[in-house]
Enzyme design. Structure first.
Site, PDB file in Angstrom:
ATOM      1  CG  ASP A  93      -0.283   0.144   2.535  1.00 17.69           C
ATOM      2  OD1 ASP A  93       0.748  -0.536   2.737  1.00 17.69           O
ATOM      3  OD2 ASP A  93      -0.769   0.907   3.393  1.00 17.69           O
ATOM      4  CD  GLU A 157       4.123   1.325   6.923  1.00 16.25           C
ATOM      5  OE1 GLU A 157       4.883   1.740   7.811  1.00 16.25           O
ATOM      6  OE2 GLU A 157       3.736   2.052   5.975  1.00 16.25           O
ATOM      7  CD  GLU A 158       2.662   4.443   3.869  1.00 19.64           C
ATOM      8  OE1 GLU A 158       2.608   5.127   4.902  1.00 19.64           O
ATOM      9  OE2 GLU A 158       3.687   4.331   3.182  1.00 19.64           O
TER      10      GLU A 158
END
Length: 458
Positions: A93, A157-158
């Site tokens: 991502d 993750e973001e």
């Protein structure tokens, strides 16, 4: 075609396949897998499937776990009895590309200029994790790598790694390994590969201020009616002093300052404050607590940053309105030995105290992570140091990162050393327009990670 044996052969093989590797990376980069935007949920799924298909072609058994829209790609390489296991972590991502008008080329159309590949996700983290995937391909002689390899490549993750953290809470055995390789960081400087010994944690919040039931006409009520933007600005101004001190009672009490030895090592790094300001920050001045060095401010001290303010009228033209509601997105970066849950309580109390008495204030905690300190004395760190020495002519230097990788504490649950050794460069503009990765850095990553897997296998 697979790598045939020696380190020199590995270099030659990577060179012979370099055009193919770059085109494959471009195909992954074209997928706009923005995890924070629900409109891109299908793109995140598409990116996961692309990575999964690629790993299958390399001989891995692959599952998509935890979600239909932002799945964790779990790949298992061929089993090599008696050999160590290396877990490779990364994420597919990416951050939103805004503001679009500041990109030189379209954010999801990979473009090479002057040896750099520009695209959202180029260095954070598609280019870096793909280098690790290609390293696995490079050292898999006749389909058999020198070690047992597991891939854990997530799609959130973001936006906090919520799905993966929950998965690892339920299935911690997935992180059982002899080493965890995380390629989501950068060199300290060109030619200076680094291994991160610490990450700051994160407490990301949204503050909403309400001062009346409805927006009001500024001509009829201005001068008497409270303004939500004014109240919010006053609140935010009270949370941090002009000198950079965060006015959250108790926040600094748990902070563990780096050792004198660590600070001494940082002074030996090729850091130029004027160059940092001019080439990376690109501003007129540096701010913050001036009694501490710049590296300590960005690596080892907590921060409070305002990311966005919303409310009232922001469209074209004029509208004379007194807004009833205003919202700010605010984050705190945390350092050892702070805990996110404790900081949440401290921050909530400070916000309530800083708010004007006539305003109703709500604080929402969106996502976060605890800070991380890593022991770099184990054998796998010697292997990564040797690998970069072979490729770059210099071993890794110990640094810290001001950023956060939320899942790192979960990756270390089984006690495996977590090696945070990336191939990005300081000017790669991750999270900003014109994000890039240097093409030669990408190839160096393949070679260095390939050597690391070999050295781990003995």
């Amino acid at each position: 075609m697979t790598y045939s044996g020696s380190l020199i052969d590995l270099d030659r093989w990577v060179l012979s396949q370099s055009d193919r590797f770059l085109e494959e990376l471009k195909a992954l980069l074209r997928i706009p897998s923005v995890s924070t935007d629900p409109k891109h949920a299908a793109d995140c799924k598409k990116a996961a499937e692309w990575v999964a298909d690629h790993l299958r072609k390399l001989g891995c058994k692959v599952e998509l776990l935890a979600s239909d829209t932002h799945p964790v790609v779990w790949g298992v390489g061929p089993e090599i009895p008696g050999r160590p296991t290396v877990l490779i972590y990364g994420h597919y991502d990416v951050q939103p590309p805004d503001p679009l008008n500041e990109w030189t080329s379209p954010p999801f159309e990979p473009t090479v200029r002057n040896g750099d590949l520009y695209c959202r996700g180029a260095t954070d983290d598609k280019g870096q994790v793909f280098a690790a995937i290609k390293a696995f391909e490079a050292v898999s002689q006749n389909g058999l790598p020198p070690v047992n390899v597991r891939f854990m490549i997530e799609g959130q993750e973001e936006s906090g790694s919520t799905l993966l953290v929950k998965l690892l809470d339920k299935e911690p055995e997935r992180v059982a390994a002899d080493a965890v390789l995380v390629s989501d960081t950068s060199y300290f400087a060109p030619g200076w590969p680094a291994v991160e010994t610490g990450l700051r944690g994160l407490c990301y919040t949204e503050i909403e201020v309400r001062t009346s039931k409805t927006d009001l006409h500024s001509g009829l009520y201005g001068g008497a009616a409270p303004n939500a933007h004014q109240a919010l600005v006053e609140l935010l101004g009270r949370l941090k002093s002009p000198d950079g001190k965060i006015n959250v009672p108790g926040l600094y009490q748990a902070v563990k300052r780096p050792s004198a030895e660590e600070r001494k090592a940082w002074k030996k790094l090729p850091f130029n404050e004027k160059k940092f300001l001019k080439d990376e920050v690109k501003a007129r001045a540096l701010t913050g607590l001036k009694s501490y060095s710049v590296l300590e401010r960005v690596w080892a001290l907590p921060t409070l940053e305002i990311h966005g303010i919303m409310g009232g009228f922001t469209g074209e033209g004029a509208k004379t309105v007194i807004p009833a509601v205003a919202t700010a997105k605010v984050s705190l970066r945390l350092v050892p030995n702070q805990k996110e849950k404790t900081v949440q309580k401290q921050f909530l109390k400070a916000v309530k105290a800083a708010a004007p008495k006539y305003a109703d204030v709500t604080v929402r905690f969106l996502h976060g992570a605890d800070p991380v300190l890593v022991d770099i004395t184990s054998t796998p760190f010697q292997h990564i140091d040797r690998a970069f020495m072979e490729v770059e002519g210099r071993g890794v230097v110990p640094t810290r990162s001001g950023g956060s990788i939320p899942v790192v504490p979960a990756l270390a649950k089984k006690g495996a050393p977590v090696i945070m050794a990336g191939i990005g460069l300081p000017d790669d503009r991750l999270h900003a327009p014109d994000e890039k990765i240097n093409v030669q850095q990408f190839y160096k990553g393949i070679r260095a990670f390939g050597r690391f897997l070999q050295y781990m296998g003995g």
